[in-house]
Design a protein around this motif. Sequence first.
Motif, short mmCIF file in Angstrom:
data_model
loop_
_atom_site.label_atom_id
_atom_site.label_comp_id
_atom_site.label_asym_id
_atom_site.label_seq_id
_atom_site.Cartn_x
_atom_site.Cartn_y
_atom_site.Cartn_z
N ASN A 2 0.65 -1.16 -0.07
CA ASN A 2 -0.11 0.23 -0.09
C ASN A 2 0.90 1.41 0.08
O ASN A 2 0.90 2.14 -0.65
CB ASN A 2 -0.96 -0.14 1.41
CG ASN A 2 -2.18 -0.90 1.06
OD1 ASN A 2 -2.54 -1.27 -0.10
ND2 ASN A 2 -2.70 -1.53 1.97
N SER A 3 1.81 1.32 0.88
CA SER A 3 2.77 2.46 0.76
C SER A 3 3.47 2.66 -0.43
O SER A 3 3.85 3.86 -0.82
CB SER A 3 3.73 2.31 1.96
OG SER A 3 4.58 1.09 1.65
N LEU A 9 -0.69 8.68 0.68
CA LEU A 9 -1.80 8.43 1.67
C LEU A 9 -1.34 7.63 2.94
O LEU A 9 -1.57 7.90 4.13
CB LEU A 9 -2.71 7.51 0.93
CG LEU A 9 -3.96 6.99 1.55
CD1 LEU A 9 -4.75 8.00 2.09
CD2 LEU A 9 -4.65 6.05 0.74
N TYR A 10 -0.06 6.97 2.80
CA TYR A 10 0.64 6.11 3.55
C TYR A 10 1.70 6.88 4.30
O TYR A 10 2.38 6.22 5.19
CB TYR A 10 0.97 4.68 3.17
CG TYR A 10 -0.32 3.85 3.11
CD1 TYR A 10 -0.57 2.97 4.34
CD2 TYR A 10 -1.42 3.94 2.10
CE1 TYR A 10 -1.86 2.12 3.99
CE2 TYR A 10 -2.27 2.92 2.11
CZ TYR A 10 -2.63 2.41 3.11
OH TYR A 10 -3.68 1.59 2.99
N ALA A 11 1.91 8.20 4.11
CA ALA A 11 3.20 8.95 4.60
C ALA A 11 3.09 9.06 6.17
O ALA A 11 4.06 8.89 6.67
CB ALA A 11 3.43 10.27 3.77
N LYS A 108 -8.68 4.55 -3.23
CA LYS A 108 -7.28 4.86 -2.73
C LYS A 108 -6.51 5.78 -3.61
O LYS A 108 -6.00 6.81 -3.16
CB LYS A 108 -6.51 3.63 -2.42
CG LYS A 108 -7.13 2.94 -1.21
CD LYS A 108 -6.01 2.02 -0.64
CE LYS A 108 -6.50 1.32 0.76
NZ LYS A 108 -5.63 0.60 1.56
N SER A 109 -6.61 5.55 -4.76
CA SER A 109 -5.90 6.55 -5.70
C SER A 109 -6.26 7.97 -5.61
O SER A 109 -5.45 8.79 -5.72
CB SER A 109 -5.90 6.03 -7.19
OG SER A 109 -5.19 4.73 -7.53
N LEU A 110 -7.52 8.09 -5.58
CA LEU A 110 -8.37 9.50 -5.45
C LEU A 110 -7.73 9.93 -4.07
O LEU A 110 -7.20 11.27 -4.06
CB LEU A 110 -9.76 9.30 -5.30
CG LEU A 110 -10.33 9.22 -6.89
CD1 LEU A 110 -11.87 8.86 -6.63
CD2 LEU A 110 -10.00 10.10 -7.84
#
Length: 245
Positions: A2-3, A9-11, A108-110
């Motif tokens: 995912n990262s 998003l996962y930062a 998730k991309s959005l």
Amino acid sequence: MNSGLYPALYAPTDGYVFVVTYGRSGSTLTQSLLNSIPGYCIRGENGNIPYFLARAASITNSWDNYVWRRADKIKPASEQKPFLKGIIGTPSDPWYGAENTDPTHFCKSLMDVFARDILRIPEGTKVAGFKEIRFHEDAKFFHSYMQTLRDHFPNARFIFQTRNAEHVANSSWWGSRPRETVLEMVNMADSLFREFSLNNEGICYTVQYEKYAEGYGYVLDLCDFLKEAPNKEAIESVLCKRLRH
């Protein structure tokens, strides 16, 4: 994985916090308190942009023409819906390509683009998020919207901020709206907040604005919810500062 796919998003290493409220609830104070915690970056309002992203994602996830085609794509022709037999994946299908959508990846991309270009999360951030006063404006979609944030932002938590409806209605900010309309809005929003909180225990916390008058002691429970060590000096400094907006 995912990262790698969704780096913005996962930062934040410890996930997200969303402050959910309505206008003149005192949420900027909560925003300031959260930002006094080392490693937190809780942005202000953004015009409810994630609502529109969640709406777009909901279409690919729940509209029949997407759902039917994804389901029938992997079935033998004999088991496909009569009106889809022989056309799925071909230019003869009026929804040609809908069978290939991945709603989770799309959403998730959005949200990754939102985190990258709107939140613009600083490097080293532990917890990111934002506060917004417009979450409740589409009451019928509210729970789906909150669930979208819950499911697609890592370690998502929600702080619902409430305030006495009469006090909200007394604000000049609501001067152009009939008093009864404002009171109805506050009561409706508070009801939505309560219902979601009851169905999502452990990731929701409710702040009552009037109780900030109790000072440092009231904020301790919020820190406990966030699993953060309270800094009395920083908290009292924020509580004593008069907002000027």
